[in-house]
Scaffold this motif. Structure first.
Motif, PDB file in Angstrom:
ATOM      1  N   UNK A  90      -6.998  -9.506  -1.141  1.00 54.16           N
ATOM      2  CA  UNK A  90      -8.322  -8.920  -0.986  1.00 54.16           C
ATOM      3  C   UNK A  90      -8.858  -9.335   0.376  1.00 54.16           C
ATOM      4  N   UNK A  91      -9.705  -8.514   0.960  1.00 55.41           N
ATOM      5  CA  UNK A  91     -10.228  -8.858   2.285  1.00 55.41           C
ATOM      6  C   UNK A  91     -11.543  -9.617   2.230  1.00 55.41           C
ATOM      7  N   UNK A  92     -12.175  -9.630   1.048  1.00 55.08           N
ATOM      8  CA  UNK A  92     -13.505 -10.210   0.968  1.00 55.08           C
ATOM      9  C   UNK A  92     -14.566  -9.275   1.507  1.00 55.08           C
ATOM     10  N   UNK A  93     -14.147  -8.087   1.939  1.00 58.05           N
ATOM     11  CA  UNK A  93     -15.072  -7.115   2.504  1.00 58.05           C
ATOM     12  C   UNK A  93     -15.047  -5.823   1.689  1.00 58.05           C
ATOM     13  N   UNK A  94     -14.181  -4.838   2.074  1.00 58.35           N
ATOM     14  CA  UNK A  94     -14.194  -3.541   1.398  1.00 58.35           C
ATOM     15  C   UNK A  94     -12.882  -3.155   0.748  1.00 58.35           C
ATOM     16  N   UNK A  95     -11.760  -3.674   1.260  1.00 65.85           N
ATOM     17  CA  UNK A  95     -10.484  -3.178   0.767  1.00 65.85           C
ATOM     18  C   UNK A  95      -9.461  -4.260   0.539  1.00 65.85           C
ATOM     19  N   UNK A  96      -8.193  -3.891   0.779  1.00 63.24           N
ATOM     20  CA  UNK A  96      -7.069  -4.802   0.666  1.00 63.24           C
ATOM     21  C   UNK A  96      -6.276  -4.793   1.967  1.00 63.24           C
ATOM     22  N   UNK A  97      -5.592  -5.886   2.232  1.00 64.60           N
ATOM     23  CA  UNK A  97      -4.619  -5.946   3.308  1.00 64.60           C
ATOM     24  C   UNK A  97      -3.232  -6.132   2.710  1.00 64.60           C
ATOM     25  N   UNK A  98      -2.271  -5.371   3.211  1.00 63.05           N
ATOM     26  CA  UNK A  98      -0.865  -5.627   2.940  1.00 63.05           C
ATOM     27  C   UNK A  98      -0.252  -6.238   4.189  1.00 63.05           C
ATOM     28  N   UNK A  99       0.490  -7.322   3.999  1.00 62.08           N
ATOM     29  CA  UNK A  99       1.121  -8.007   5.117  1.00 62.08           C
ATOM     30  C   UNK A  99       2.623  -8.068   4.910  1.00 62.08           C
TER      31      UNK A  99
END
Length: 214
Positions: free
Chosen positions: A73-82
């Motif tokens: 989770x980004x803690x903001x609006x979406x998700x990050x995939x790494x």
């Protein structure tokens, strides 16, 4: 630029009002070669269901290419995939790979996904943002706190947690993160062993792009 590699430097940055660290995607000893790819899943409006669906599609696709993606989770609006890399690929090559991946996925699901950076071109679709994958660009650090109401945390999660209907980009906060860690631990434990070369994945991706364009 500050090189933060110990707790004392992190405390120094906090004293300089650095609330949310955004590190480079490369390290000081090899600045031209990223050690990770980042796919930023930016939802239309507040539709998080499409974010969860896209994360699953993208994660499965990258896995099929032989990579080992992780999600947070980004803690903001979406998700990050790494995707952790072996640091042997330059930024231009890595960014082109990320861009081609996003374009292929968007072409497969044109009603749901887009790579259009302009909001007026997205028409309610989720934006697959790969713009961070360039020299001197940054990405929010895992477990970084956000300067938002209730201090949400960018939190690494496991893939099975995508199925949790209560999952959201601000699910964990400064008050609740410790309870999560005490129960589930760090979802990215051992992730550093999942570094991959892009060489084979690029060849497979190029073949897919050619086949689907034919």
């Amino acid at each position: 630029m500050v090189v933060c590699d110990d707790a004392a430097t992190l405390a120094y940055l906090a004293n300089q009002a650095c609330i949310t660290p955004h590190p480079w995607l490369s390290r000081a000893d090899r600045l031209d070669c990223p050690d990770r790819l980042v796919f930023d899943l930016d939802p239309p409006a507040d539709d998080f269901e499409i974010v969860r669906w896209t994360a699953r599609q993208l994660g499965d696709f990258l896995t099929d290419l032989g990579l080992a993606p992780a999600v947070m989770t980004t803690g903001s609006r979406g998700l990050h995939l790494l995707v952790l890399l072996d640091r042997r690929t330059d930024f231009d090559t890595a960014r082109a790979f990320a861009r081609s991946t996003a374009e292929l996925l968007a072409a497969r699901h044109p009603d749901k996904l887009t790579t259009a950076p302009r909001k007026d071109k997205r028409r309610g679709r989720l934006y697959l943002d790969t713009q961070r994958n360039a020299y001197a660009q940054t990405s929010v650090a895992p477990y970084a706190v956000r300067a938002r109401l209730h201090a949400p945390i960018a939190t690494p999660i496991s893939w099975d947690e995508l199925d949790d209907p209560e999952l959201g980009p601000q699910r964990w906060t400064l008050r609740t993160l410790q309870d999560r860690l005490s129960v589930r631990g760090n979802a990215w434990q051992g992730l550093s062993r999942c570094r991959r070369s892009l060489t084979r994945a690029r060849r497979q991706l190029d073949t897919l792009v050619e086949d689907e364009a034919a």
